[in-house]
Design an enzyme around this catalytic site. Structure first.
Site, PDB file in Angstrom:
ATOM      1  N   ILE A 154       0.886  -1.163   0.000  1.00 21.59           N
ATOM      2  CA  ILE A 154       0.000   0.000   0.000  1.00 21.59           C
ATOM      3  C   ILE A 154       0.920   1.208   0.000  1.00 21.59           C
ATOM      4  O   ILE A 154       1.826   1.294   0.836  1.00 21.59           O
ATOM      5  CB  ILE A 154      -0.917   0.033   1.236  1.00 21.59           C
ATOM      6  CG1 ILE A 154      -1.822  -1.203   1.260  1.00 21.59           C
ATOM      7  CG2 ILE A 154      -1.751   1.317   1.255  1.00 21.59           C
ATOM      8  CD1 ILE A 154      -2.577  -1.380   2.572  1.00 21.59           C
ATOM      9  N   HIS A 316       4.124  -5.065 -15.827  1.00 19.73           N
ATOM     10  CA  HIS A 316       3.293  -4.873 -14.622  1.00 19.73           C
ATOM     11  C   HIS A 316       4.069  -4.168 -13.517  1.00 19.73           C
ATOM     12  O   HIS A 316       3.525  -3.928 -12.440  1.00 19.73           O
ATOM     13  CB  HIS A 316       2.756  -6.206 -14.128  1.00 19.73           C
ATOM     14  CG  HIS A 316       3.708  -7.040 -13.314  1.00 19.73           C
ATOM     15  ND1 HIS A 316       5.011  -7.291 -13.692  1.00 19.73           N
ATOM     16  CD2 HIS A 316       3.539  -7.687 -12.124  1.00 19.73           C
ATOM     17  CE1 HIS A 316       5.588  -8.058 -12.781  1.00 19.73           C
ATOM     18  NE2 HIS A 316       4.727  -8.308 -11.817  1.00 19.73           N
ATOM     19  N   GLY A 317       5.333  -3.841 -13.774  1.00 18.66           N
ATOM     20  CA  GLY A 317       6.142  -3.170 -12.764  1.00 18.66           C
ATOM     21  C   GLY A 317       7.566  -3.029 -13.249  1.00 18.66           C
ATOM     22  O   GLY A 317       7.843  -3.067 -14.458  1.00 18.66           O
ATOM     23  N   ALA A 318       8.477  -2.880 -12.281  1.00 13.60           N
ATOM     24  CA  ALA A 318       9.892  -2.732 -12.629  1.00 13.60           C
ATOM     25  C   ALA A 318      10.548  -4.081 -12.897  1.00 13.60           C
ATOM     26  O   ALA A 318      11.429  -4.194 -13.755  1.00 13.60           O
ATOM     27  CB  ALA A 318      10.631  -2.008 -11.502  1.00 13.60           C
TER      28      ALA A 318
END
Length: 390
Positions: A154, A316-318
C-alpha cells in the site's frame, strides 16, 4: 521492441536486452508449446518464474495453461487520486499507523468474517464448476481486505499532476493459491494421459477446450479474479477512511483496477484466442493502467497504445533484478535505508528480512519505461511518500 528470436516453433518478441538465462529458457519452452499461437511476447520487466517467465504473454488456441496464469490468480494493482495536494510527514505517519490497524498484512487475517456483501458471488448452482472456491469461500471472508506478503504493498504517492494518490498491489490470497495448485496437478495428469509429457514441460501442462476441466479451471480463475478485485476494493475503502480521518473532508476519484495474472478470450491476428498474462498488464489503445516502480522509485499512471506485437500488453512493474534470497545476502541494510530516507520516503525496509523488497533488488523503472514507449504513454508520474509492505 528490442529483440526478436526466430529459432523456435513460433517467434519470440522481447522488450528488453538483458533477459536472464533461466527466464530465456522458459520463454523458449513457451514458443515450442503445441498450443501456442502466433508468437510469445516478453515484457521489459521480465524475470524467471515457475514454468513461464514473469512478464510473459502467451496466447493459445483451444487450451488453457494454469501455470501461465500463476499461483496468485487475479493479482494486480489499483489506484485512486485524492483531492489532497500534499501531506506533511507527521500526517503520513498517522495515516500509516491507522492503515496498519485497519488492514492486516503478511499472514494475518481479520479476526471476524467480513460482510458477505463485499464478496463476489459464486456462480449459479445450475452451472457451478467451482469446488475449490466453494470450499475456501468461508475462510476467504476473513482474508478479503488483507494485503498478503511478498511484493504486495500500500503506497501513498505524490503525483506530477499535483495530487496525492493511493496505490495498492495485492492478489487473491489463499483461495487463488489453492485453485492454482489444484488445477496444475490435474493439468499435469491430463497432459501425461495425452502422451504429451515428453513434448510439454510439466510446469506448462494444459487442458484442451474439449476437457470439462478446461471450463472448470476458467470458472474458478474468474472467481479468483473477482475476489482479488473485492480484496483491493475493501483495502482501498479502509485506506480512504484512514486518509480522511487525518486529512479531513476530501474527495477521491479516478479508480483504476488492473489484474496482471489472468487469462482472457480476445481477438488477435483475426483469431479468437485465450491470452495468458503472467505478470503483465493489458494495454489496449486508450486503456488506463498503472506501472509501479520499487518503494524507492517512481510509479506511473499510463495509457495503452494497443500494440499488436505485445498482444496489447505492457509490463506490470519494474521487475526483479535479483532473487529474494540473493537480495537478503548481497544488499546492505543501512545503505538501502539511507537511500530511502534521503528521498524522504516513509519506507518498509526495517530489517534484513525486508531487503528482498529494497530498491536495489528491482530493475531501473525508468529504463523499463523507456523500453516500452511503443506500448504505453505516461500520463502521470507518482513519487513514493509512504509505503506499507506485506
Amino acid at each position: 521492441m528490442k529483440k526478436t528470436i526466430t529459432t523456435e516453433k513460433i517467434p519470440l518478441y522481447l522488450w528488453l536486452d538483458d533477459l536472464e538465462d533461466g527466464a530465456l529458457l522458459q520463454a523458449l519452452d513457451l514458443a515450442n508449446l503445441p498450443v501456442a499461437f502466433h508468437h510469445i511476447a516478453i515484457m521489459p520487466d521480465s524475470h524467471i518464474g515457475f514454468g513461464m517467465p514473469i512478464g510473459g504473454i502467451l496466447a493459445t488456441r483451444d487450451a488453457v495453461v494454469p501455470n501461465a496464469v500463476g499461483v496468485d490468480i487475479g493479482c494486480g494493482m489499483c489506484s485512486l487520486r485524492t483531492s489532497l495536494t500534499g501531506l506533511h510527514p507527521a500526517q503520513l505517519r498517522e495515516i500509516m499507523g491507522l492503515i496498519r490497524r485497519l488492514v492486516p498484512v503478511g499472514f494475518q487475517h481479520h479476526k471476524e468474517d467480513q460482510p458477505e456483501s463485499v464478496m463476489p458471488a459464486l456462480p449459479d448452482e445450475s452451472s457451478r464448476l467451482t469446488p475449490v472456491s466453494e470450499r475456501e469461500f468461508a475462510k476467504a471472508r476473513r482474508q478479503v481486505g488483507t494485503l498478503g506478503g511478498g511484493n504486495h504493498f500500500i503506497e501513498l504517492q505524490q503525483g506530477s499532476d499535483g495530487y496525492v494518490w493511493i496505490m495498492i498491489h495485492s492478489g487473491s490470497r489463499n483461495i487463488g493459491l489453492q485453485v492454482a495448485e489444484h488445477y496444475h496437478k490435474l493439468a499435469m495428469a491430463r497432459t501425461e494421459a495425452r502422451k504429451e509429457k515428453g513434448a510439454v514441460p510439466k510446469d506448462l501442462s494444459f487442458f484442451r477446450a474439449d476437457d470439462p476441466l478446461y471450463h472448470a479451471y476458467l470458472a474458478e480463475m474468474r472467481f479468483c479474479i473477482a475476489f482479488a478485485l473485492a480484496n483491493r476494493k475493501l483495502m482501498m475503502q479502509r485506506v480512504q477512511e484512514a486518509v480522511a480521518a487525518v486529512a479531513g473532508d476530501i474527495s477521491f476519484s479516478g479508480f483504476i483496477n488492473k489484474p496482471h495474472n489472468f487469462a482472457d478470450t480476445e481477438t488477435h491476428y483475426g483469431e479468437e484466442v485465450l491470452v495468458h498474462r503472467k505478470g503483465a498488464t493489458r494495454a489496449r489503445e486508450g486503456e488506463p493502467g498503472m506501472i509501479p516502480g520499487s518503494q524507492g522509485s517512481p510509479s506511473y499512471i499510463v495509457r495503452g497504445k494497443g500494440n499488436p506485437l505485445s498482444f496489447a500488453s505492457c509490463s506490470h512493474g519494474a521487475g526483479r533484478v535479483m532473487s529474494r534470497n540473493a537480495a537478503r545476502r548481497k544488499l546492505d541494510l543501512k545503505a538501502e535505508q539511507q537511500k530511502l530516507e534521503k528521498m524522504g520516503v516513509l519506507h518498509a525496509v526495517r530489517g534484513k528480512r525486508d531487503l528482498d523488497e529494497a530498491p536495489s533488488s528491482y530493475k531501473n523503472i525508468r529504463k523499463v519505461m523507456a523500453n516500452q514507449q511503443d506500448l504505453v504513454e505516461i500520463v502521470t508520474e507518482l513519487k513514493p511518500l509512504a509505503v506499507i509492505k506485506g
